[in-house]
Structure formats: C-alpha cells, structure tokens
Motif scaffolding. Structure first.
Motif, PDB file in Angstrom:
ATOM      1  N   VAL A 146       0.854  -1.188   0.000  1.00 31.65           N
ATOM      2  CA  VAL A 146       0.000   0.000   0.000  1.00 31.65           C
ATOM      3  C   VAL A 146       0.889   1.237   0.000  1.00 31.65           C
ATOM      4  N   ALA A 147       0.634   2.181  -0.901  1.00 29.04           N
ATOM      5  CA  ALA A 147       1.332   3.467  -0.897  1.00 29.04           C
ATOM      6  C   ALA A 147       0.663   4.358   0.148  1.00 29.04           C
ATOM      7  N   LEU A 148       1.372   4.644   1.236  1.00 27.47           N
ATOM      8  CA  LEU A 148       0.763   5.400   2.332  1.00 27.47           C
ATOM      9  C   LEU A 148       0.387   6.830   1.941  1.00 27.47           C
ATOM     10  N   ALA A 149       1.060   7.400   0.950  1.00 32.63           N
ATOM     11  CA  ALA A 149       0.712   8.752   0.499  1.00 32.63           C
ATOM     12  C   ALA A 149      -0.658   8.811  -0.146  1.00 32.63           C
ATOM     13  N   SER A 150      -1.236   7.650  -0.475  1.00 32.71           N
ATOM     14  CA  SER A 150      -2.549   7.629  -1.128  1.00 32.71           C
ATOM     15  C   SER A 150      -3.698   7.629  -0.119  1.00 32.71           C
ATOM     16  N   VAL A 151      -3.397   7.925   1.148  1.00 34.25           N
ATOM     17  CA  VAL A 151      -4.435   7.948   2.181  1.00 34.25           C
ATOM     18  C   VAL A 151      -5.539   8.937   1.794  1.00 34.25           C
ATOM     19  N   ASP A 152      -6.779   8.543   2.045  1.00 39.76           N
ATOM     20  CA  ASP A 152      -7.935   9.363   1.674  1.00 39.76           C
ATOM     21  C   ASP A 152      -9.011   9.191   2.747  1.00 39.76           C
ATOM     22  N   ASP A 155       5.104  14.623  11.213  1.00 41.54           N
ATOM     23  CA  ASP A 155       4.719  14.349  12.606  1.00 41.54           C
ATOM     24  C   ASP A 155       3.673  13.246  12.723  1.00 41.54           C
ATOM     25  N   LEU A 156       3.155  12.735  11.601  1.00 41.94           N
ATOM     26  CA  LEU A 156       2.199  11.626  11.647  1.00 41.94           C
ATOM     27  C   LEU A 156       2.781  10.433  10.868  1.00 41.94           C
ATOM     28  N   LEU A 157       2.299  10.110   9.677  1.00 42.08           N
ATOM     29  CA  LEU A 157       2.831   8.952   8.959  1.00 42.08           C
ATOM     30  C   LEU A 157       4.247   9.152   8.433  1.00 42.08           C
ATOM     31  N   ASP A 158       4.583  10.396   8.082  1.00 37.82           N
ATOM     32  CA  ASP A 158       5.889  10.705   7.499  1.00 37.82           C
ATOM     33  C   ASP A 158       6.137   9.827   6.272  1.00 37.82           C
ATOM     34  N   VAL A 159       5.332  10.090   5.229  1.00 37.86           N
ATOM     35  CA  VAL A 159       5.385   9.232   4.045  1.00 37.86           C
ATOM     36  C   VAL A 159       6.706   9.360   3.282  1.00 37.86           C
ATOM     37  N   GLU A 160       7.479  10.405   3.545  1.00 35.44           N
ATOM     38  CA  GLU A 160       8.809  10.488   2.937  1.00 35.44           C
ATOM     39  C   GLU A 160       9.709   9.411   3.534  1.00 35.44           C
ATOM     40  N   TRP A 185     -11.257 -18.386   6.666  1.00 36.33           N
ATOM     41  CA  TRP A 185      -9.828 -18.632   6.614  1.00 36.33           C
ATOM     42  C   TRP A 185      -9.096 -17.679   7.547  1.00 36.33           C
ATOM     43  N   THR A 186      -7.859 -18.017   7.872  1.00 35.28           N
ATOM     44  CA  THR A 186      -6.970 -17.107   8.588  1.00 35.28           C
ATOM     45  C   THR A 186      -5.705 -16.958   7.759  1.00 35.28           C
ATOM     46  N   LEU A 187      -5.366 -15.720   7.481  1.00 37.43           N
ATOM     47  CA  LEU A 187      -4.161 -15.396   6.730  1.00 37.43           C
ATOM     48  C   LEU A 187      -3.182 -14.764   7.714  1.00 37.43           C
ATOM     49  N   SER A 188      -2.130 -15.482   8.050  1.00 36.31           N
ATOM     50  CA  SER A 188      -1.115 -14.994   8.983  1.00 36.31           C
ATOM     51  C   SER A 188       0.085 -14.510   8.194  1.00 36.31           C
ATOM     52  N   GLY A 189       0.739 -13.477   8.708  1.00 34.14           N
ATOM     53  CA  GLY A 189       1.897 -12.972   7.992  1.00 34.14           C
ATOM     54  C   GLY A 189       2.606 -11.885   8.737  1.00 34.14           C
ATOM     55  N   GLU A 190       3.401 -11.131   7.996  1.00 35.63           N
ATOM     56  CA  GLU A 190       4.203 -10.042   8.544  1.00 35.63           C
ATOM     57  C   GLU A 190       3.792  -8.735   7.888  1.00 35.63           C
ATOM     58  N   LEU A 191       3.547  -7.728   8.720  1.00 37.76           N
ATOM     59  CA  LEU A 191       3.214  -6.387   8.245  1.00 37.76           C
ATOM     60  C   LEU A 191       4.426  -5.498   8.475  1.00 37.76           C
ATOM     61  N   THR A 192       4.843  -4.786   7.429  1.00 35.97           N
ATOM     62  CA  THR A 192       5.992  -3.891   7.521  1.00 35.97           C
ATOM     63  C   THR A 192       5.552  -2.475   7.208  1.00 35.97           C
ATOM     64  N   ILE A 193       5.842  -1.565   8.130  1.00 34.22           N
ATOM     65  CA  ILE A 193       5.618  -0.133   7.916  1.00 34.22           C
ATOM     66  C   ILE A 193       6.947   0.547   8.194  1.00 34.22           C
ATOM     67  N   GLY A 194       7.484   1.220   7.179  1.00 35.01           N
ATOM     68  CA  GLY A 194       8.819   1.799   7.332  1.00 35.01           C
ATOM     69  C   GLY A 194       9.831   0.685   7.507  1.00 35.01           C
TER      70      GLY A 194
END
Length: 192
Positions: free
Chosen positions: A76-82, A96-101, A120-129
């Motif tokens: 997900v491109a975080l700069a596309s937040v709406d 001071d919030l998401l800091d998409v740069e 179903w259950t989908l288990s995994g890893e979430l990466t932010i920054g």
C-alpha cells in the motif's frame, strides 16, 4: 431423511485449495484493482471513528499445490491515504504523523494460510517503514464466478488490526487511538 451418522462417504479432509468448495487453479492470479479496496478505521478522541482508505495498492495471490506452497503479498502506498478531508489527509502524510517520505509503503507478506470453506486465517508479517510485526487477517472467501468476458474471478474479504505504537507511530496519544482496524476487499483473476 438420512441420518448423518450413517454416511457412506466420510467428510473430505483434503486441502481446501484442492477441495471443490474452493476451486482455485494453481498459478499466479492477476490482481483486479478495479474491484478491490483497502480501508481502515481509527478512533478519534476515544468517542468516534475516522474512516479512510488507500487509493494506491497492489496485491498478489499465488496458488500452489497446497496451502503451504500458496502465498499472498500486498503493498500500500501510504501517500494515497484518503479520509475524505484533503487538509486532514495532508496532515496525516506529514512528518509528525505517517511521514510518508520516511515510510512510503505498508507491506504484507503471508507466512501461513489456514481454514476451510468460507472462513480462513491469513497470517503474515506487516511492515511499515523499517518495522515488521506479525499480523493475522480473518478472511472470508466469497467464491469464484465467471465474468461476462469469460474470465473467472475469486473474491475475498479480510479484516485485521494492528497497534500504531508497535510500528513507531505513537503520535497524538489521547487524540488518536492506538488500534487501527484494516478491511480489505480483493478480487483476483484466474490464470489462463
């Protein structure tokens, strides 16, 4: 009426991906962005929820011969937040919030898929920054249908949640809640 305890054929215990209830052809299913969505909710001041979505995202579904050889990835491109409010969205993107740069994307990589039928259950890893944490999504399989052009589409709804603080996003405590709930609606097109 037949008594269920006298069945002549035992219930199937085969891998759900190979079972008739989830007829997914092995291979790389094409992502259908026109019929998919990524949304979220977060509490504001502890009394209401702010809802939003991300408009730029992609996903990949690879169906193997078994659950162990199947996988899901998404970015997900975080700069596309709406959130429906341009001023608020600009603030969410700021340093001071998401800091998409610094944190341009949120990415998911599956590590395990379990379940049967529609649930179903989908288990995994979430990466932010530069932070990665485990996450589970509850997934509802909507089925497979043939579209007007003859292509076959599979649909999934997934819900999960994570804590902002776990990813170094603990800004505005007391104003914004720590828990972010994520909802995904995804369609994929069967490989030809």
């Amino acid at each position: 009426m037949t008594n269920a305890s006298h069945r002549t054929t035992p219930p199937t215990t085969a891998s759900p991906l190979a079972a008739p209830a989830l007829p997914l052809t092995a291979g790389r299913w094409a992502f259908d962005p026109m019929h998919s969505a990524v949304g979220f909710t977060i509490r504001h001041l502890g009394i209401s929820k702010v809802r939003g979505r991300f408009n730029d995202f992609r996903a990949e579904l690879v169906v193997g011969d078994s659950l162990e050889t199947s996988s899901v990835t998404a970015t997900v491109a975080l700069a596309s937040v709406d959130t429906g409010n341009p001023d608020r969205d600009a603030h969410v993107r700021a340093a001071d919030l998401l800091d998409v740069e610094k944190r341009p994307t949120m990415a998911f990589r599956s590590t395990r898929i379990t379940g049967e039928g529609e649930d179903w259950t989908l288990s995994g890893e979430l990466t932010i920054g530069d932070v990665t944490r485990p996450i589970d999504f509850a997934v509802e399989f909507g089925g497979v249908v043939e579209a007007m052009d003859g292509s076959r589409h599979a649909g999934f709804d997934a819900t999960g949640e994570f804590r902002r603080g776990d990813f170094g996003l603990g800004f505005a405590p007391g104003i914004l809640g720590d828990v972010v709930k994520v909802g995904l609606e995804m369609q994929f097109v069967e490989p030809r």
